[in-house]
Motif scaffolding. Structure first.
Motif, mmCIF file in Angstrom:
data_model
loop_
_atom_site.group_PDB
_atom_site.id
_atom_site.type_symbol
_atom_site.label_atom_id
_atom_site.label_comp_id
_atom_site.label_asym_id
_atom_site.label_seq_id
_atom_site.Cartn_x
_atom_site.Cartn_y
_atom_site.Cartn_z
ATOM 1 N N ARG A 1 0.828 -1.210 0.000
ATOM 2 C CA ARG A 1 0.000 0.000 0.000
ATOM 3 C C ARG A 1 0.861 1.258 0.000
ATOM 4 N NH1 ARG A 1 -5.437 -0.911 1.710
ATOM 5 N NH2 ARG A 1 -5.546 1.129 2.703
ATOM 6 N N ASN A 2 1.998 1.223 0.690
ATOM 7 C CA ASN A 2 2.866 2.402 0.760
ATOM 8 C C ASN A 2 3.673 2.626 -0.513
ATOM 9 O OD1 ASN A 2 1.991 2.901 3.356
ATOM 10 N ND2 ASN A 2 3.754 1.954 4.342
ATOM 11 N N HIS A 3 3.994 1.538 -1.228
ATOM 12 C CA HIS A 3 4.865 1.655 -2.395
ATOM 13 C C HIS A 3 4.166 1.339 -3.712
ATOM 14 C CE1 HIS A 3 7.674 1.080 1.011
ATOM 15 N NE2 HIS A 3 8.512 1.803 0.298
ATOM 16 N N GLY A 4 2.861 1.062 -3.665
ATOM 17 C CA GLY A 4 2.151 0.712 -4.894
ATOM 18 C C GLY A 4 2.650 -0.600 -5.485
ATOM 19 N N ALA A 5 3.118 -1.505 -4.633
ATOM 20 C CA ALA A 5 3.691 -2.771 -5.095
ATOM 21 C C ALA A 5 2.615 -3.845 -5.225
ATOM 22 C CB ALA A 5 4.784 -3.232 -4.131
ATOM 23 N N GLU A 6 2.970 -4.909 -5.925
ATOM 24 C CA GLU A 6 2.082 -6.057 -6.084
ATOM 25 C C GLU A 6 2.677 -7.246 -5.332
ATOM 26 O OE1 GLU A 6 0.152 -5.824 -10.436
ATOM 27 O OE2 GLU A 6 2.338 -5.973 -10.470
ATOM 28 N N ALA B 1 14.920 -15.079 -3.221
ATOM 29 C CA ALA B 1 15.350 -14.765 -1.860
ATOM 30 C C ALA B 1 14.311 -13.942 -1.111
ATOM 31 C CB ALA B 1 16.680 -14.016 -1.897
ATOM 32 N N GLY B 2 13.579 -13.085 -1.802
ATOM 33 C CA GLY B 2 12.606 -12.232 -1.134
ATOM 34 C C GLY B 2 11.271 -12.889 -0.870
ATOM 35 N N ASP B 3 11.019 -14.062 -1.475
ATOM 36 C CA ASP B 3 9.756 -14.758 -1.279
ATOM 37 C C ASP B 3 9.730 -15.450 0.083
ATOM 38 O OD1 ASP B 3 8.957 -14.006 -3.831
ATOM 39 O OD2 ASP B 3 9.748 -15.827 -4.756
ATOM 40 N N TYR B 4 8.531 -15.815 0.538
ATOM 41 C CA TYR B 4 8.353 -16.486 1.825
ATOM 42 C C TYR B 4 7.710 -17.855 1.600
ATOM 43 C CZ TYR B 4 9.122 -11.984 4.156
ATOM 44 O OH TYR B 4 9.659 -10.801 4.610
ATOM 45 N N LEU C 1 2.266 -22.653 1.899
ATOM 46 C CA LEU C 1 1.938 -21.335 1.358
ATOM 47 C C LEU C 1 3.218 -20.667 0.873
ATOM 48 C CD1 LEU C 1 -0.507 -18.650 2.504
ATOM 49 C CD2 LEU C 1 1.890 -17.984 2.299
ATOM 50 N N MET C 2 3.143 -20.076 -0.316
ATOM 51 C CA MET C 2 4.248 -19.293 -0.860
ATOM 52 C C MET C 2 3.765 -17.871 -1.089
ATOM 53 S SD MET C 2 6.504 -19.788 -4.370
ATOM 54 C CE MET C 2 7.441 -21.185 -3.763
ATOM 55 N N LEU C 3 4.498 -16.897 -0.540
ATOM 56 C CA LEU C 3 4.193 -15.493 -0.769
ATOM 57 C C LEU C 3 5.207 -14.962 -1.777
ATOM 58 C CD1 LEU C 3 3.287 -12.847 1.890
ATOM 59 C CD2 LEU C 3 4.829 -12.281 0.024
ATOM 60 N N LEU C 4 4.710 -14.486 -2.918
ATOM 61 C CA LEU C 4 5.553 -14.002 -4.001
ATOM 62 C C LEU C 4 5.587 -12.478 -3.958
ATOM 63 C CD1 LEU C 4 4.061 -16.282 -6.802
ATOM 64 C CD2 LEU C 4 6.176 -16.678 -5.534
ATOM 65 N N VAL C 5 6.723 -11.902 -3.607
ATOM 66 C CA VAL C 5 6.834 -10.450 -3.502
ATOM 67 C C VAL C 5 7.043 -9.840 -4.889
ATOM 68 C CG1 VAL C 5 7.785 -10.624 -1.182
ATOM 69 C CG2 VAL C 5 9.344 -10.487 -3.130
ATOM 70 N N ASP C 6 6.669 -8.563 -5.022
ATOM 71 C CA ASP C 6 6.863 -7.820 -6.271
ATOM 72 C C ASP C 6 6.376 -8.608 -7.484
ATOM 73 O OD1 ASP C 6 7.981 -5.856 -4.760
ATOM 74 O OD2 ASP C 6 10.048 -6.280 -5.309
ATOM 75 N N THR C 7 5.221 -9.234 -7.351
ATOM 76 C CA THR C 7 4.702 -10.110 -8.403
ATOM 77 C C THR C 7 3.222 -9.840 -8.633
ATOM 78 O OG1 THR C 7 6.269 -11.845 -7.756
ATOM 79 C CG2 THR C 7 4.435 -12.510 -9.143
ATOM 80 N N GLY C 8 2.873 -9.587 -9.900
ATOM 81 C CA GLY C 8 1.470 -9.405 -10.266
ATOM 82 C C GLY C 8 0.845 -10.702 -10.721
ATOM 83 N N MET D 1 0.131 -31.723 -7.263
ATOM 84 C CA MET D 1 -0.200 -30.687 -6.288
ATOM 85 C C MET D 1 -1.256 -29.759 -6.881
ATOM 86 S SD MET D 1 2.528 -28.109 -4.479
ATOM 87 C CE MET D 1 3.082 -27.472 -6.064
ATOM 88 N N SER D 2 -2.213 -29.346 -6.035
ATOM 89 C CA SER D 2 -3.215 -28.356 -6.429
ATOM 90 C C SER D 2 -2.849 -27.022 -5.802
ATOM 91 C CB SER D 2 -4.609 -28.784 -5.962
ATOM 92 O OG SER D 2 -4.969 -30.023 -6.545
ATOM 93 N N ILE D 3 -3.122 -25.935 -6.535
ATOM 94 C CA ILE D 3 -2.694 -24.613 -6.085
ATOM 95 C C ILE D 3 -3.833 -23.610 -6.217
ATOM 96 C CG2 ILE D 3 -1.044 -22.725 -6.442
ATOM 97 C CD1 ILE D 3 0.876 -24.739 -7.669
ATOM 98 N N GLY D 4 -4.059 -22.844 -5.146
ATOM 99 C CA GLY D 4 -4.978 -21.713 -5.185
ATOM 100 C C GLY D 4 -4.173 -20.426 -5.175
ATOM 101 N N LEU D 5 -4.472 -19.520 -6.088
ATOM 102 C CA LEU D 5 -3.698 -18.284 -6.264
ATOM 103 C C LEU D 5 -4.577 -17.083 -5.969
ATOM 104 C CD1 LEU D 5 -1.585 -17.454 -9.466
ATOM 105 C CD2 LEU D 5 -3.015 -15.760 -8.360
ATOM 106 N N ALA D 6 -4.069 -16.157 -5.171
ATOM 107 C CA ALA D 6 -4.778 -14.888 -4.916
ATOM 108 C C ALA D 6 -3.764 -13.752 -4.967
ATOM 109 C CB ALA D 6 -5.485 -14.910 -3.566
ATOM 110 N N CYS D 7 -4.106 -12.687 -5.704
ATOM 111 C CA CYS D 7 -3.262 -11.498 -5.784
ATOM 112 C C CYS D 7 -3.790 -10.419 -4.845
ATOM 113 C CB CYS D 7 -3.222 -10.961 -7.216
ATOM 114 S SG CYS D 7 -2.348 -12.035 -8.358
ATOM 115 N N PHE D 8 -2.900 -9.609 -4.342
ATOM 116 C CA PHE D 8 -3.300 -8.500 -3.475
ATOM 117 C C PHE D 8 -4.169 -7.531 -4.261
ATOM 118 C CE2 PHE D 8 -2.170 -4.201 -1.713
ATOM 119 C CZ PHE D 8 -2.915 -4.329 -0.562
ATOM 120 N N ASP D 9 -5.357 -7.229 -3.728
ATOM 121 C CA ASP D 9 -6.302 -6.352 -4.435
ATOM 122 C C ASP D 9 -6.530 -5.035 -3.705
ATOM 123 O OD1 ASP D 9 -7.789 -7.110 -2.258
ATOM 124 O OD2 ASP D 9 -9.476 -7.951 -3.392
ATOM 125 N N GLY D 10 -5.696 -4.742 -2.707
ATOM 126 C CA GLY D 10 -5.836 -3.486 -1.981
ATOM 127 C C GLY D 10 -6.562 -3.599 -0.658
#
Length: 455
Positions: free
Chosen positions: A319-324, A364-367, A377-384, A416-425
């Motif tokens: 939210r502070n940097h307009g990142a995805e 390296a930046g992912d969690y 769970l995988m958190l993908l930083v700077d990713t749309g 493996m099955s995967i559910g994907l959700a992007c940050f929507d604000g």
């Protein structure tokens, strides 16, 4: 002062109601049901006027849901109240307080909204004109005391949840350097050196400024912005590293576009800045030792303990940097069959091998988290969306191709099955998790071994 129990709060709420006549309670219930919409709208409008509230309330889903939620809340405070009703109402106030703490809405904004609502209630009550004298005063007092008690219950839940979150966040701050201090130090030193070599090669071969690698987007830069800066927050070394990266990307690199300049001074300054970054990085690692709390014993991935902190931090950063960013919830298909058919040792081997595969396919930046059982769970930083979709499909295909090695020279194929959700604000990370979980459920229901994107 210790927090009151739910039972004590219900007794206090019941005693409050008994101080007022049945006529006043019936009147205020009817009044609030008829005026719930204007009261909710006034609350929302007053809150939005505060600059501190707009980041939390401007999201479309928050706006649309808040109106209806506030209307139900206003009327629900004065509904017929048996003991069971009071317990339910108190639980609702506690849940609201916990949500406010989770998305870090300042308490004073909520209290200001409640104060504004009480003022509007009095205005509407005067305009209604059906009450006067003692009856008017009694209804006004019932309204004010009830809202104050609701705010007290919310604030207690907020304080308790906020303190708990703060303790977890501090523990994570100390822990978030990730797995092993020594290996992480060498990994990040190597990533920094790799970026420096790429930059020098690009300058030597005449790449344009736009083609030169930026330190903030290289492997080291992504790791430091999303993990290192938080792990070492508040230290002068971390501030100097951030300052050095800004100087390199925003000040020095643009100077290389000016053909007439002698590049030697800029190259020396670049070398000095990189040396300073490396020195500060070494110093930070030397001050910290490995911490194991919060890591899954079997897979060595993060466990659920730090998931709220990581997601909250990532939402704030976005939210502070307009990142995805995006989350992938991953679940091994038919894992129970593996445990039942090959034994739990085989199941553990599959989990460990899958965890290693996920690590090797992350940045390296992912969690990476093990949520429990066979779910990750995988958190993908700077990713749309497009990048997250490609990463998820790559992971799914990698797991499908992998040969999983079991005890006694046995092998196994796994999907493996995967559910994907992007940050929507949306400011509440739970909303994002629900969307990812729903997408995973659809992937399972749709035949497994697939990626489904949340709506």
């Amino acid at each position: 002062m210790p927090r009151l129990s739910t039972e004590q709060l219900s007794m206090e709420w019941g005693a409050l109601n008994q101080r007022f006549s049945a006529h006043s309670r019936v009147f205020i219930l009817d009044f609030c049901q008829r005026h719930a919409q204007p009261l909710a709208e006034h609350f929302y409008q007053q809150m939005l006027q505060d600059p501190g509230a707009s980041p939390f309330l401007s999201h479309d889903q928050v706006s649309s849901r808040l109106h209806s939620s506030m209307q139900r809340w206003v009327a629900g405070l004065f509904a017929p109240q048996t003991h069971e009703d009071l317990l339910r109402i108190i639980a609702e106030q506690q849940k609201i307080g916990e949500v406010h703490a989770r998305i870090d809405i300042p308490v004073h904004l909520v209290l200001r909204g409640a104060r504004a609502m009480k003022v509007e209630f009095i205005r509407l009550l005067l305009a209604d004109g059906r009450l006067c004298g003692d009856e008017y005063l009694e209804v006004a007092r019932l309204m004010s005391d009830t809202i104050d008690l609701a705010m007290e219950v919310m604030s207690q839940a907020y304080a308790s949840s906020h303190d708990r979150n703060s303790r977890t966040e501090e523990a994570y701050r100390l822990f978030s350097v990730t797995q092993n201090i020594a290996s992480e130090k060498e990994r990040q030193r190597g990533a920094l050196l790799d970026w420096e070599n790429q930059l020098m090669f690009g300058l030597a071969t005449g790449l344009s400024i736009a083609q030169l690698p930026r330190i903030r987007t290289c492997e080291f830069g992504v790791w430091f912005r999303h993990k290192g800066a938080h792990a070492f927050e508040g230290t002068p070394e971390a501030s100097q590293i951030i300052h050095g990266m800004v100087q390199i990307d925003d000040v020095l690199l643009p100077l290389f576009a000016e053909e007439w300049r002698d590049r030697v001074p800029q190259l020396r300054e670049m070398r000095d800045l990189v040396s300073t970054i490396r020195f500060n990085l070494d110093h930070l690692f030397e001050q910290n030792s490995e911490l194991e709390a919060g890591r899954d014993v079997l897979t060595r991935l993060l466990n659920r303990k730090f998931l709220p902190v990581v997601l909250s931090k990532q939402i704030t950063y976005a939210r502070n940097h307009g990142a995805e960013f995006a989350v992938l919830v991953l679940d091994i298909d038919h894992f129970k069959r593996i445990n039942d058919g090959y034994g739990h040792e085989a199941g553990d081997r599959v989990l460990q091998q899958l965890a290693a595969l996920l690590v090797n396919n992350s940045r390296a930046g992912d969690y990476l988290f093990r949520l429990g059982g066979e779910e990750f769970l995988m958190l993908l930083v700077d990713t749309g969306l497009n990048g997250a979709r490609r990463a998820a499909e790559k992971l799914r295909a990698s797991v499908e191709r992998e040969v999983f090695r079991l005890p006694q020279e046995q092998t196994l194929s796994v999907t493996m099955s995967i559910g994907l959700a992007c940050f929507d604000g949306h400011p509440d990370y739970q909303q994002m998790m629900r969307r990812a979980d729903e997408a995973l459920y659809k992937a399972k229901e749709g035949g497994r071994n697939q990626v489904v994107q949340a709506i």
